[in-house]
Design a protein around this motif. Structure first.
Motif, mmCIF file in Angstrom:
data_model
loop_
_atom_site.group_PDB
_atom_site.id
_atom_site.type_symbol
_atom_site.label_atom_id
_atom_site.label_comp_id
_atom_site.label_asym_id
_atom_site.label_seq_id
_atom_site.Cartn_x
_atom_site.Cartn_y
_atom_site.Cartn_z
ATOM 1 N N LEU A 382 40.695 5.486 3.062
ATOM 2 C CA LEU A 382 40.126 5.273 4.390
ATOM 3 C C LEU A 382 40.795 4.080 5.065
ATOM 4 N N ARG A 383 41.083 4.245 6.368
ATOM 5 C CA ARG A 383 41.717 3.189 7.153
ATOM 6 C C ARG A 383 40.957 3.022 8.467
ATOM 7 N N LEU A 384 40.628 1.796 8.792
ATOM 8 C CA LEU A 384 39.988 1.474 10.066
ATOM 9 C C LEU A 384 40.903 0.556 10.853
ATOM 10 N N THR A 385 41.189 0.927 12.093
ATOM 11 C CA THR A 385 42.084 0.138 12.936
ATOM 12 C C THR A 385 41.319 -0.361 14.156
ATOM 13 N N ASP A 386 41.379 -1.674 14.375
ATOM 14 C CA ASP A 386 40.794 -2.281 15.561
ATOM 15 C C ASP A 386 41.847 -2.270 16.665
ATOM 16 N N THR A 387 41.613 -1.460 17.713
ATOM 17 C CA THR A 387 42.629 -1.285 18.768
ATOM 18 C C THR A 387 42.794 -2.542 19.612
ATOM 19 N N PHE A 388 41.792 -3.428 19.627
ATOM 20 C CA PHE A 388 41.917 -4.649 20.413
ATOM 21 C C PHE A 388 42.932 -5.604 19.794
ATOM 22 N N LEU A 389 42.829 -5.809 18.489
ATOM 23 C CA LEU A 389 43.714 -6.751 17.795
ATOM 24 C C LEU A 389 44.871 -6.062 17.089
ATOM 25 N N LYS A 390 44.898 -4.717 17.140
ATOM 26 C CA LYS A 390 45.934 -3.950 16.434
ATOM 27 C C LYS A 390 45.939 -4.301 14.946
ATOM 28 N N ARG A 391 44.735 -4.439 14.385
ATOM 29 C CA ARG A 391 44.597 -4.824 12.968
ATOM 30 C C ARG A 391 44.000 -3.660 12.192
ATOM 31 N N THR A 392 44.604 -3.357 11.035
ATOM 32 C CA THR A 392 44.162 -2.231 10.215
ATOM 33 C C THR A 392 43.508 -2.754 8.935
ATOM 34 N N TYR A 393 42.351 -2.180 8.610
ATOM 35 C CA TYR A 393 41.619 -2.535 7.394
ATOM 36 C C TYR A 393 41.683 -1.353 6.434
ATOM 37 N N GLU A 394 42.179 -1.602 5.208
ATOM 38 C CA GLU A 394 42.361 -0.540 4.216
ATOM 39 C C GLU A 394 41.229 -0.582 3.193
#
Length: 412
Positions: A382-394
């Motif tokens: 599963l991957r979550l990406t915050d479009t505001f900061l362009k940061r991806t959480y794995e």
């Protein structure tokens, strides 16, 4: 040559005795074989001894009780009681007698006297008695200071003090360990060791949680419809023995919904321990507030709300994930991506928008998977990406499921 005048003797005598429970009398058995010269003489003497146990004369434990001969051991959490007596040993009436008892510790001085009023007069062979009590809350050296002031028949004011020093020892050694579950639950393991020289009856060991948690004790099992302690029917703790207690703390609903609050909570609660020793002497200890290292979830936390233990091979199964914005200030716009592994395959659309997630708020997602390999498999990818900061959480190794074959083959 200068000669010092003789020191005047006081008209009053002060005696102090600690009030404590008596102990069982112990005798030393003396016996011999019948072929020896005394024959049955020693055995008969033991049978006639009123202090021995009938039928068990060779045991050292007797049936009688003995009064304490000294202050003995005083342990933290016990109640220190003492009897104070001031006796008029003279043949004259003494006036304005004031008896004061203070307990000096390493940090404070406590007044233990029941009354601070002076007694008008004390006739010969009469006495003033007082009993003091104090729950011991500090370890180390304690000094009982007893001061007596009075006035003689001639109007002379007299004063003297006596000091009684004793040590307060630590009765229990308490060690704690914290385990953070994948959910907001916290497990507390308390190891309690009896470091005294006598057995203890553990009357109560409970955890008083902080305002944010509810606690469940995991120290009993249900047998035949009754709740039975895991330590057996008798709660005795022998000297130097250790017992482990387990508790589960769950955040209350009003706090569990606020992820930022739970994230910063370090205070869990305090242990309340009550025991009895010797002939029912009671002791009680409360630990200070127990603190744990709060887990670091980062900005986004993913936890599992529901997942099956066992699934069938190549058949879809469902899980429920909870995504929490742990930030207290920033709103997130999240995108969910699902990456297949060698054994776990995700069913659904990858790269979908989850929408905006406000600070300290959560959302639940129902996801579908299937496994192509049997055995214990790890749910990953599963991957979550915050479009505001362009940061991806794995998020990998979120949980494990047991994959079994749906078809059972029976050999002919």
């Amino acid at each position: 040559m200068e000669v010092n005048p003789p020191k005047q003797e006081h008209l009053l005598a002060l005696k102090v005795m600690r009030l404590t429970k008596p102990t069982l009398f112990t005798n030393i058995p003396v016996t011999c074989e019948e072929k020896d010269l005394p024959g049955d003489l020693f055995n008969q003497l033991m049978r006639d001894d009123p202090s021995t146990v009938n039928g068990a004369e060779i045991l050292m434990l007797g049936e009688m009780l003995t009064l304490p001969q000294n202050f003995g051991n005083i342990f933290l959490g016990e109640t220190f009681s003492s009897y104070i007596s001031v006796h008029n040993d003279s043949n004259q009436v003494v006036k304005d007698i004031l008896v004061k008892a203070d307990l000096q510790t390493s940090s404070q001085r406590l007044n233990l006297s029941a009354s601070n009023a002076a007694v008008a007069e004390l006739k010969p062979d009469c006495c003033i008695d007082d009993v003091i009590h104090h729950e011991v809350k500090e370890i180390g050296t304690h000094i009982l200071v007893c001061a007596v002031s009075y006035t003689t028949q001639g109007g002379e004011k007299m004063y003297f003090r006596k000091f009684f020093k004793f040590q307060v020892l630590k009765p229990l050694d308490v060690k704690t360990k914290f385990y953070n579950a994948e959910t907001d639950e916290v497990f507390l393991e308390a190891q309690i060791q009896n470091i005294t020289t006598s057995p203890m009856f553990m009357e109560k060991v409970s955890l008083e949680p902080s305002i944010m948690y509810n606690v469940t004790e995991l120290n009993s099992v249900t047998q035949a419809g009754e709740c039975v302690s895991t330590f057996g029917s008798r709660g005795y703790l022998q000297p130097m023995d250790t017992r482990q207690y387990l508790y589960c703390l769950k955040p209350k609903k009003e706090f569990a919904e606020k992820a930022g609050i739970i994230k910063g909570v370090t205070v869990i609660g305090k242990l309340d321990i009550v025991w009895k020793t010797n002939l029912g002497e009671r002791g009680r200890l409360q630990t200070s507030q127990l603190q744990r290292m709060a887990p670091g979830y980062g900005d986004v936390r993913l936890s599992l709300e529901a997942i099956p233990d066992t699934v069938n091979l190549e058949e879809p199964f469902h899980i429920t994930c909870k995504i929490t914005n742990c930030s207290s200030e920033r709103t997130m716009d999240l995108v969910l991506e699902m990456c297949n592994t060698n054994s776990i395959h995700w069913c659904g659309i990858s790269g979908r928008q989850l929408g905006k997630l406000h600070p300290s708020s959560s959302l639940c997602l129902a996801l579908t998977l299937l496994s192509s390999v049997q055995g214990l498999q790890s749910v990953s990818g599963l991957r979550l990406t915050d479009t505001f900061l362009k940061r991806t959480y794995e998020y990998d190794d979120i949980a494990q499921v047991c994959v079994v074959s749906s078809a059972v083959q029976v050999e002919a």
